[in-house]
Design a protein around this motif. Structure first.
Motif, PDB file in Angstrom:
ATOM      1  N   THR A   1       3.489 -32.028  -8.578  1.00 55.76           N
ATOM      2  CA  THR A   1       3.424 -30.857  -9.457  1.00 55.76           C
ATOM      3  C   THR A   1       2.006 -30.657  -9.995  1.00 55.76           C
ATOM      4  O   THR A   1       1.753 -29.687 -10.691  1.00 55.76           O
TER       5      THR A   1
ATOM      6  N   LEU B   1       3.328 -24.892 -15.255  1.00 55.62           N
ATOM      7  CA  LEU B   1       4.620 -24.450 -14.716  1.00 55.62           C
ATOM      8  C   LEU B   1       4.687 -22.926 -14.721  1.00 55.62           C
ATOM      9  O   LEU B   1       3.988 -22.263 -15.489  1.00 55.62           O
TER      10      LEU B   1
ATOM     11  N   LYS C   1      12.722 -29.418 -16.061  1.00 54.57           N
ATOM     12  CA  LYS C   1      12.129 -30.759 -16.068  1.00 54.57           C
ATOM     13  C   LYS C   1      12.713 -31.600 -17.205  1.00 54.57           C
ATOM     14  O   LYS C   1      12.992 -32.783 -17.029  1.00 54.57           O
TER      15      LYS C   1
END
Length: 95
Positions: A50, A73, A82
């Motif tokens: 990520t 994000l 998450k």
């Protein structure tokens, strides 16, 4: 945390994140977990691939480890997703 309360908490969090940030955005997670290798690795795995920056620090006596995870994000729903993944790990405290 019971499911009904947690869903309401997450819904409120999503609303607040939309109100306070432009998305995609950087988000800082903070977790405290027992200093057990398996638990720390499980959290790290959730944030693999990520681009997250993960900092860990053991408590004074070494029993607990705090994890600060900074990640970009695409939207508040991704933030909540998450959190939900991490809460599947027993004994994790989200701050």
């Amino acid at each position: 945390m019971d499911t009904e309360k947690s869903e309401e908490f997450y819904k409120k969090l999503i609303e607040q994140l939309y109100d306070t940030s432009k998305w995609p955005s950087t988000y800082l997670y903070k977790f405290i977990v027992l200093s057990e290798k398996e638990k720390i690795e499980a959290i790290n795995t959730i944030f693999d691939n990520t681009g997250a920056v993960i900092e860990s620090k053991k408590s004074k006596n070494g029993k607990y480890t705090s994890l600060s995870i900074t990640v970009t994000l695409k939207n508040p729903e991704a933030v909540v997703a998450k959190y939900k993944e991490v809460t599947q790990i027993e004994g994790v405290i989200s701050l």
